[in-house]
Motif scaffolding. Structure first.
Motif, short mmCIF file in Angstrom:
data_model
loop_
_atom_site.label_atom_id
_atom_site.label_comp_id
_atom_site.label_asym_id
_atom_site.label_seq_id
_atom_site.Cartn_x
_atom_site.Cartn_y
_atom_site.Cartn_z
N GLN A 1 38.24 35.68 45.53
CA GLN A 1 37.18 35.57 46.54
C GLN A 1 35.80 35.76 45.91
O GLN A 1 34.83 36.05 46.60
N MET A 2 35.74 35.59 44.61
CA MET A 2 34.50 35.64 43.83
C MET A 2 33.89 37.05 43.82
O MET A 2 32.70 37.21 43.55
N LYS A 3 34.69 38.07 44.09
CA LYS A 3 34.21 39.45 44.11
C LYS A 3 34.33 40.05 42.72
O LYS A 3 35.32 39.85 42.02
N THR A 4 33.32 40.82 42.32
CA THR A 4 33.33 41.50 41.03
C THR A 4 34.00 42.86 41.16
O THR A 4 34.46 43.24 42.25
N SER A 5 33.99 43.63 40.09
CA SER A 5 34.58 44.97 40.12
C SER A 5 33.70 45.98 40.85
O SER A 5 34.13 47.11 41.10
N VAL B 1 29.45 43.34 45.49
CA VAL B 1 28.78 42.49 44.49
C VAL B 1 29.71 41.32 44.16
O VAL B 1 30.87 41.52 43.77
N TYR B 2 29.19 40.13 44.31
CA TYR B 2 29.94 38.89 44.07
C TYR B 2 29.22 38.07 42.99
O TYR B 2 28.06 38.32 42.68
N ALA B 3 29.91 37.09 42.45
CA ALA B 3 29.28 36.25 41.42
C ALA B 3 29.88 34.85 41.45
O ALA B 3 31.03 34.66 41.86
N ASN C 1 29.06 24.54 42.24
CA ASN C 1 28.83 24.22 43.65
C ASN C 1 30.04 24.58 44.51
O ASN C 1 29.90 25.12 45.61
N LEU C 2 31.23 24.30 44.01
CA LEU C 2 32.44 24.61 44.77
C LEU C 2 32.61 26.12 44.93
O LEU C 2 32.98 26.62 46.00
N GLU C 3 32.36 26.84 43.84
CA GLU C 3 32.46 28.31 43.91
C GLU C 3 31.45 28.88 44.92
O GLU C 3 31.78 29.78 45.71
N GLY C 4 30.23 28.35 44.89
CA GLY C 4 29.20 28.82 45.81
C GLY C 4 29.55 28.56 47.26
O GLY C 4 29.33 29.42 48.14
N ARG C 5 30.11 27.39 47.51
CA ARG C 5 30.49 27.05 48.89
C ARG C 5 31.60 27.97 49.40
O ARG C 5 31.55 28.46 50.54
N THR C 6 32.61 28.20 48.56
CA THR C 6 33.70 29.10 48.95
C THR C 6 33.18 30.51 49.16
O THR C 6 33.54 31.18 50.14
N LEU C 7 32.33 30.99 48.26
CA LEU C 7 31.79 32.34 48.37
C LEU C 7 31.01 32.53 49.67
O LEU C 7 31.12 33.58 50.32
N PRO D 1 40.65 28.51 44.33
CA PRO D 1 41.93 28.33 43.63
C PRO D 1 41.83 28.23 42.12
O PRO D 1 42.84 28.26 41.43
N GLY D 2 40.62 28.09 41.58
CA GLY D 2 40.47 27.98 40.13
C GLY D 2 40.03 26.59 39.70
O GLY D 2 39.82 25.69 40.51
N VAL D 3 39.89 26.43 38.40
CA VAL D 3 39.33 25.19 37.83
C VAL D 3 40.39 24.45 37.02
O VAL D 3 41.38 25.04 36.58
#
Length: 860
Positions: free
Chosen positions: A269-273, A277-279, A304-310, A322-324
């Motif tokens: 879900q693009m969340k950091t540790s 805080v997300y990235a 762009n895909l990561e940003g949209r999902t986030l 789902p990954g690249v």
């Protein structure tokens, strides 16, 4: 809720815009170090090359426009310098004033991207050294190249950005050398044999590529003049550093955030540790969609895909990224390269039972104009038959092949799922059985044992040792191979043993497969088809003797190698020398090449190229590779623009123009720039420095002669009994008439020798210019060219006339006739009128695209 986003390019702006659409009540603020936001980073090389004309076209949105469209607050010129995750605060510095402030947040998104890596070498700050990461970088490169008339450039890095930079500099007429520390171009993107094919293509296109080489020092005092490398010194007037990128995450060093080699680790879900805080984007390490392992994939598309999902995750939607697949595509001169999924090496490392197939196919119906090819390498798991990856080459739409693979991998497709895929077909678009499906058939047949084959990688590694090569092409073309006419095989083949190890080779692979199928029925047990056939592989028969086939003679003639008629298998290779001038290093390379691959002898041709004598047929490709690594090329044959011949007008006492500079410019623009343009016949160009005609410009298809047009000041003429102007005129057209000097303008050849000879300065002024001859020819039929009425004073106008003459010949010439015949047939006055207007240039694109003169008349 307050969401603070650090970074205003792809991932940052996509996250912000989508988040405001998901929940308008959320307060979203974007801070960015740059003044620009949302710029097209992937378009920067094409701005350098001129394909994108204005810088403003690179800016997708201005901060003001973006804020108005989305409702996001944008603060430019603000750099994040510290993060306190416990307090949920980011310290921000104003890049102009240096003042700092603290920005609180409820949720933080880090989308700081990455910057071009700077090599730790001396001289990297010299003028003329650039990176390729921001619009300012691209602007600087383009401006510097134009202002300094750059002719030679070096690009450090053979990844996507480096090759795109090289392709676009090459499109500007700049000689480019690409170096990379890795052993191949596009490392971890292409498998080695695919990379080797692409490298060879780049070399053949005029872009020098040196792999396994590191940059050690940038040379120059007030600006870059060269690069010292582990392979020697490379002179250049511009240097592009494209040796990778580094995430802009330095300010996070003391925050405790989990990172790997500068990239931020995130979950699905693009969340950091860190809490809240997300990235996203080029600064994050995501996962590979196939293996589930960590992978860094810094691409504008995935950002762009990561940003949209986030954005959806932040708005409360239960979404995961789902990954690249590492999908990418790059445009090279005349060849596009696309890939997705795992390489063969990566698939083996991941533990798959890897099976591959390399398949050349037509990209559309073979009879349709502009039909060309795809070279497709499929990677799959033998056990599950799942597709794992694809690499595709071709001059056309390789992206559609890659995109089919992307959808298949996303959906967990097996090869069998593609077997009857109902893809779009019409002759202008595809083949009846889609090229992707054709490749799948080959791989399925290989897994099922219907075809037994050898991959190009295996062949290059020596797997064919001990095999007898069987040539299955329509006509024998592989010297030393056993030829089999497929259409006549209806039983045992005389001369081939049923237990003999046989390597079946044709042009693309299909005929060899057909023969293997037939031979299996007749009891042959050890046949292997070479994948990619001669289309992809350089096939040689060990210890081959005897004459070279006519087809091979024709093929290597197009590469500049002419048959030595006294031998069955030796050729003389033409080395292009750009008007007869070469450097000392180039001369040494030619001499070394002659000793290594030829007879040791080098001759000059009448066109001022150099011929390496006595090159055995099997040495042609190694010789070309050796020369190309030094920036030299072979060629100068066929129905095309030929290398330019020039006199030494720059140093000759009678020289009126810089012949070397002009001929080199013509060489780059028309010999290199028109290398793929077929003409009715050869087209020869000569540049002479004065009317002495040392290189016979009037006996070439087009000739340019330096001119100095004298201007008489009759008020200063004293009517001397012994006139120095009259005495110094070498052709006797200056005469005293009625006590005044006269020069017959129609007869004067504008040699300029009269200028300054009058002691009273009657002939002191002059105009420098160029005279252009068209329609000359030397050979079986001699035709003397005729000059255009106008004496040209503008070099750019001269270059335009050269281009218009080539275009006219292509458009209005008849296949097989020389330009002199074209001029005679349609009339000199007609030709002159067309050359002095711009209609031919207006039709240029249509003219060059037309399928004309596919077989011209030049035989040497």
């Amino acid at each position: 809720m307050k969401v603070l986003i650090i970074g205003g390019v792809a991932a940052g702006t996509k996250t912000a815009a989508k988040l405001k659409r998901e929940d308008r009540s959320i307060k979203v603020t974007v801070i960015t170090k740059d003044q620009d936001i949302s710029y097209a980073g992937c378009g920067l090389p094409y701005y350098v090359g001129g394909f994108i004309e204005g810088r403003d076209e690179l800016i997708v949105n201005t901060p003001q426009k973006y804020s108005g469209l989305t409702g996001v607050e944008v603060r430019t010129g603000k750099e994040a310098v510290a993060l306190d995750a416990a307090k949920k605060e980011v310290t921000v510095k104003d890049v102009q004033t240096g003042n700092t402030e603290v920005c609180p947040y409820d949720k933080l998104v880090i989308a700081v991207g990455a910057s071009a890596a700077e090599l730790p070498i001396d001289g990297k700050d010299l003028p003329g050294v650039f990176k390729m990461r921001t619009p300012d970088d691209a602007d600087g490169i383009r401006t510097y190249a134009e202002a300094n008339n750059v002719k030679k450039a070096v690009v450090i890095g053979a990844g996507f950005i480096g090759l795109e930079a090289a392709e676009n500099l090459h499109a500007r007429g700049i000689n480019v050398t690409v170096i990379d520390f890795a052993s191949q171009i596009l490392p971890n993107i292409l498998d080695p044999e695919m990379a080797a094919y692409a490298k060879k293509h780049l070399l053949n296109s005029g872009i020098r590529v040196i792999t396994g080489t590191s940059a050690e020092k940038v040379l120059g005092s007030d600006k870059v003049t060269g690069v010292k490398t582990s392979a020697g010194t490379l002179p250049c007037e511009m240097l592009i550093m494209a040796a990778g990128i580094r995430p802009n995450t330095g300010f996070l060093a003391d925050t405790g955030i989990e990172m790997f080699k500068g990239t931020i680790l995130v979950d699905s879900q693009m969340k950091t540790s860190l809490d809240d805080v997300y990235a996203a984007g080029d600064c994050v390490m995501v996962t590979n969609r196939i293996t589930g392992k960590r992978q860094w994939s810094p691409m504008g598309s995935s950002a762009n895909l990561e940003g949209r999902t986030l954005a959806q995750v932040l708005a409360g939607t239960q979404k995961t990224y789902p990954g690249v697949l590492g999908t990418g595509v790059v445009k090279l001169p005349g060849l596009n390269v696309g890939r997705t999924g795992l390489t063969e090496a990566q698939a083996k490392e991941a533990g798959y039972d890897v099976v591959t197939a390399l398949v050349p196919t037509d990209d559309k119906a073979h009879y349709y104009p502009d039909a060309s090819f795809f070279i497709t390498k499929l990677i799959a798991d033998r056990t599950t038959r799942k597709l794992l990856g694809v690499q595709v080459f071709g001059p056309g739409e390789v992206d559609k092949m890659v995109d089919i693979a992307v959808m298949g991998i996303n959906m967990g497709a097996k090869l069998d799922d593609f077997e009857n895929a109902d893809f779009a077909y019409a002759p202008p678009f595809s083949t009846a059985i889609h090229p992707f499906v054709q490749a799948v058939y080959v791989l399925m047949n290989k897994i099922d044992g219907t075809i037994v084959s050898m991959t190009p990688a295996e062949y290059a590694a020596g797997a064919a040792k001990g095999y007898r090569v069987v040539d299955v092409q329509p006509e024998p073309a592989i010297r030393g191979a056993f030829y089999v006419n497929l259409g006549q095989v209806n039983g045992e083949i005389e001369g081939l043993g049923k237990d003999e190890k046989l390597l079946l080779v044709c042009a693309k692979g299909k005929r060899a497969y057909f023969l293997q199928n037939r031979m299996r029925y007749y009891g042959y047990k050890n046949t292997v088809v070479l994948e990619g056939a001669t289309f992809f592989n350089d096939v040689k028969v060990e210890n081959a003797e005897g004459a070279v086939s006519k087809e091979e003679e024709t093929r290597v003639k197009a590469l500049g190698f002419l048959k030595d008629k006294r031998t069955p298998d030796k050729f003389n290779g033409r080395v292009i020398t750009r008007n007869g001038k070469i450097t000392a290093d180039e001369a040494r390379t030619i001499a070394e090449a002659a000793e290594l691959y030829g007879s040791g002898e080098v001759t000059m041709t009448s066109r001022l190229t150099m011929e390496i004598q006595g090159v055995p047929f099997d040495n042609i490709e190694p010789l070309r590779e050796y020369l190309m690594q030094a920036g030299l090329e072979t060629g100068g044959t066929g129905s095309k623009v030929r290398p330019v011949v020039s006199c030494k007008g720059t140093t000759c006492q009678y020289g009126l123009i810089d012949t070397f500079a002009l001929s080199e410019e013509i060489h780059e623009r028309f010999y290199h720039g028109y290398r793929e343009v077929k003409l009715p016949h050869k087209f020869k160009i000569a540049v002479g420095g004065c009317p002495n005609n040392c290189v016979k410009p009037d006996l070439n298809d087009l000739g340019i002669i330096g001119q100095r047009v004298p201007q008489i000041d009759l008020e200063k003429c004293r009517g001397c009994k012994v006139c120095q102007i009259e005495n110094n005129c070498p052709i006797g057209v200056a005469k005293m008439s009625d006590g005044k000097i006269t020069i017959d303008e129609a007869a004067c050849n504008h040699c300029g020798r009269c200028v300054g000879k009058c002691p009273f300065h009657a002939v002191e002024d002059y105009t420098n210019g160029y005279r252009i001859y068209i329609g000359g020819r030397w050979g079986k039929k001699v035709a003397q060219g005729r000059y255009l009425d106008k004496v040209f004073t503008d070099k750019d106008e001269v270059l335009a006339i050269v281009e218009k003459a080539i275009l006219l010949f292509r458009e209005q010439g008849i296949t097989g006739e020389r330009f002199a015949d074209t001029v005679a047939r349609i009339g000199f006055e007609n030709v002159q009128e067309q050359l002095l207007s711009d209609d031919l240039l207006a039709r240029k694109e249509e003219n060059i695209k037309a399928q004309k003169h596919l077989k011209g008349g030049a035989t040497c």
